[in-house]
Design an enzyme around this catalytic site. Structure first.
Site, PDB file in Angstrom:
ATOM      1  N   CYS A   3       0.835  -1.204   0.000  1.00 53.38           N
ATOM      2  CA  CYS A   3       0.000   0.000   0.000  1.00 53.38           C
ATOM      3  C   CYS A   3       0.876   1.263   0.000  1.00 53.38           C
ATOM      4  O   CYS A   3       2.074   1.202   0.298  1.00 53.38           O
ATOM      5  CB  CYS A   3      -0.968  -0.026   1.180  1.00 53.38           C
ATOM      6  SG  CYS A   3      -0.338   0.678   2.703  1.00 53.38           S
ATOM      7  N   CYS A   6       2.758   1.879   3.201  1.00 55.30           N
ATOM      8  CA  CYS A   6       3.868   0.919   3.355  1.00 55.30           C
ATOM      9  C   CYS A   6       5.038   1.354   2.467  1.00 55.30           C
ATOM     10  O   CYS A   6       6.200   1.266   2.876  1.00 55.30           O
ATOM     11  CB  CYS A   6       3.423  -0.495   3.011  1.00 55.30           C
ATOM     12  SG  CYS A   6       2.517  -1.298   4.345  1.00 55.30           S
ATOM     13  N   ASP A  29       1.046  15.656   5.766  1.00 53.66           N
ATOM     14  CA  ASP A  29       0.018  15.295   4.788  1.00 53.66           C
ATOM     15  C   ASP A  29       0.273  16.085   3.502  1.00 53.66           C
ATOM     16  O   ASP A  29       0.555  17.286   3.536  1.00 53.66           O
ATOM     17  CB  ASP A  29      -1.376  15.602   5.339  1.00 53.66           C
ATOM     18  CG  ASP A  29      -2.455  14.914   4.539  1.00 53.66           C
ATOM     19  OD1 ASP A  29      -3.104  13.998   5.070  1.00 53.66           O
ATOM     20  OD2 ASP A  29      -2.658  15.291   3.361  1.00 53.66           O
ATOM     21  N   HIS A  45       1.222  -2.950   8.999  1.00 51.39           N
ATOM     22  CA  HIS A  45       0.088  -2.721   8.095  1.00 51.39           C
ATOM     23  C   HIS A  45      -1.199  -3.262   8.727  1.00 51.39           C
ATOM     24  O   HIS A  45      -1.514  -4.443   8.591  1.00 51.39           O
ATOM     25  CB  HIS A  45       0.332  -3.355   6.722  1.00 51.39           C
ATOM     26  CG  HIS A  45      -0.807  -3.118   5.776  1.00 51.39           C
ATOM     27  ND1 HIS A  45      -0.871  -2.012   4.950  1.00 51.39           N
ATOM     28  CD2 HIS A  45      -1.951  -3.815   5.559  1.00 51.39           C
ATOM     29  CE1 HIS A  45      -2.007  -2.062   4.254  1.00 51.39           C
ATOM     30  NE2 HIS A  45      -2.679  -3.146   4.609  1.00 51.39           N
ATOM     31  N   ASN A  86     -10.144   8.382  10.367  1.00 54.74           N
ATOM     32  CA  ASN A  86     -11.217   8.069   9.442  1.00 54.74           C
ATOM     33  C   ASN A  86     -11.269   6.543   9.359  1.00 54.74           C
ATOM     34  O   ASN A  86     -10.235   5.894   9.203  1.00 54.74           O
ATOM     35  CB  ASN A  86     -10.941   8.671   8.058  1.00 54.74           C
ATOM     36  CG  ASN A  86     -10.962  10.191   8.087  1.00 54.74           C
ATOM     37  OD1 ASN A  86     -11.685  10.784   8.877  1.00 54.74           O
ATOM     38  ND2 ASN A  86     -10.163  10.823   7.250  1.00 54.74           N
ATOM     39  N   GLY A  92     -14.694   8.283   5.434  1.00 53.52           N
ATOM     40  CA  GLY A  92     -13.754   9.138   4.693  1.00 53.52           C
ATOM     41  C   GLY A  92     -12.354   8.572   4.569  1.00 53.52           C
ATOM     42  O   GLY A  92     -11.435   9.279   4.138  1.00 53.52           O
ATOM     43  N   HIS A  99      -4.001   5.193  10.211  1.00 53.01           N
ATOM     44  CA  HIS A  99      -3.225   6.412  10.472  1.00 53.01           C
ATOM     45  C   HIS A  99      -4.063   7.378  11.286  1.00 53.01           C
ATOM     46  O   HIS A  99      -5.281   7.432  11.147  1.00 53.01           O
ATOM     47  CB  HIS A  99      -2.769   7.070   9.162  1.00 53.01           C
ATOM     48  CG  HIS A  99      -3.872   7.283   8.182  1.00 53.01           C
ATOM     49  ND1 HIS A  99      -4.363   6.273   7.379  1.00 53.01           N
ATOM     50  CD2 HIS A  99      -4.611   8.383   7.874  1.00 53.01           C
ATOM     51  CE1 HIS A  99      -5.334   6.740   6.621  1.00 53.01           C
ATOM     52  NE2 HIS A  99      -5.509   8.019   6.909  1.00 53.01           N
ATOM     53  N   HIS A 101      -4.683  11.318  12.068  1.00 51.63           N
ATOM     54  CA  HIS A 101      -4.455  12.694  11.596  1.00 51.63           C
ATOM     55  C   HIS A 101      -4.239  13.599  12.815  1.00 51.63           C
ATOM     56  O   HIS A 101      -5.035  13.558  13.761  1.00 51.63           O
ATOM     57  CB  HIS A 101      -5.678  13.228  10.846  1.00 51.63           C
ATOM     58  CG  HIS A 101      -5.989  12.530   9.559  1.00 51.63           C
ATOM     59  ND1 HIS A 101      -5.652  13.052   8.328  1.00 51.63           N
ATOM     60  CD2 HIS A 101      -6.612  11.352   9.290  1.00 51.63           C
ATOM     61  CE1 HIS A 101      -6.070  12.240   7.367  1.00 51.63           C
ATOM     62  NE2 HIS A 101      -6.657  11.196   7.919  1.00 51.63           N
TER      63      HIS A 101
HETATM   64  P1  AMP Z   1      -7.618   9.206   4.929  1.00 52.37           P
HETATM   65  O1  AMP Z   1      -8.656   9.924   4.103  1.00 52.37           O
HETATM   66  O2  AMP Z   1      -7.923   9.209   6.402  1.00 52.37           O
HETATM   67  O3  AMP Z   1      -7.326   7.827   4.382  1.00 52.37           O
HETATM   68  O4  AMP Z   1      -6.317  10.073   4.818  1.00 52.37           O
HETATM   69  C1  AMP Z   1      -5.322   9.864   3.870  1.00 52.37           C
HETATM   70  C2  AMP Z   1      -4.474  11.098   3.836  1.00 52.37           C
HETATM   71  O5  AMP Z   1      -3.268  10.767   3.177  1.00 52.37           O
HETATM   72  C3  AMP Z   1      -5.101  12.268   3.078  1.00 52.37           C
HETATM   73  O6  AMP Z   1      -5.238  13.396   3.951  1.00 52.37           O
HETATM   74  C4  AMP Z   1      -4.106  12.544   1.948  1.00 52.37           C
HETATM   75  O7  AMP Z   1      -3.949  13.912   1.671  1.00 52.37           O
HETATM   76  C5  AMP Z   1      -2.827  11.910   2.482  1.00 52.37           C
HETATM   77  N1  AMP Z   1      -1.869  11.462   1.474  1.00 52.37           N
HETATM   78  C6  AMP Z   1      -2.130  10.780   0.336  1.00 52.37           C
HETATM   79  N2  AMP Z   1      -0.993  10.522  -0.340  1.00 52.37           N
HETATM   80  C7  AMP Z   1       0.019  11.048   0.403  1.00 52.37           C
HETATM   81  C8  AMP Z   1       1.427  11.128   0.245  1.00 52.37           C
HETATM   82  N3  AMP Z   1       2.062  10.592  -0.831  1.00 52.37           N
HETATM   83  N4  AMP Z   1       2.153  11.756   1.187  1.00 52.37           N
HETATM   84  C9  AMP Z   1       1.547  12.319   2.261  1.00 52.37           C
HETATM   85  N5  AMP Z   1       0.217  12.263   2.473  1.00 52.37           N
HETATM   86  C10 AMP Z   1      -0.540  11.653   1.557  1.00 52.37           C
HETATM   87 ZN    ZN Z   2       0.353  -0.537   4.380  1.00 56.34          ZN
END
Ligand code: AMP
Ligand code: ZN
Length: 118
Positions: A3, A6, A29, A45, A86, A92, A99, A101
């Protein structure tokens, strides 16, 4: 293929990592939803909160202590911040690797009043 998070954890994709240890990686982010927006990610993971197992209880406890540490290091602890998980598509969640936020940096109502701003 592993993913996205990862891949970030394994340094296959460059990211702005601000903290890492044996169990966690913290990075900015890419599309911040607040003036300060970090993602606190366990190296393990786990798909989401829904997928936590009893044996993950220590890891999830440490996750909050890392959040506290990051908030202090980034000097937002005193003023305040939000911690958000989320969970699932309806919640969302876009990246299926657990993770937390950490969002901060908004002006408080008191600060708005001082500057006479709306
Ligand atoms: P979620 O919606 O809780 O799955 O949050 C995923 C978060 O990952 C979002 O706020 C994205 O902006 C962030 N995100 C996606 N790709 C990357 C990346 N390559 N580097 C840093 N953050 C990312
Ligand atoms: Zn992963």
């Amino acid at each position: 293929m592993s993913c996205l998070f990862c891949q970030i954890i394994n340094k296959e994709i460059p990211t702005d990592i601000i903290y890492e240890d044996d169990e966690f990686v913290v990075f900015k982010d890419i599309k911040p939803k607040a003036p300060v927006h970090f993602l606190i990610v366990p190296r393990k993971h786990i798909i989401s909160i829904n997928h936590l197992k009893f044996q993950d209880k220590e890891l999830i406890g440490k996750l909050f202590l890392i959040a506290q540490k990051i908030a202090k290091k980034q000097k937002v602890a005193k003023k305040g911040y939000k911690l958000i998980f989320n969970v699932g598509k309806g919640g969302g969640q876009v990246i299926d690797h657990l993770h937390l936020h950490l969002l901060a940096g908004w002006r408080t109502n008191e600060e708005r009043d001082v500057h006479g701003m709306p």
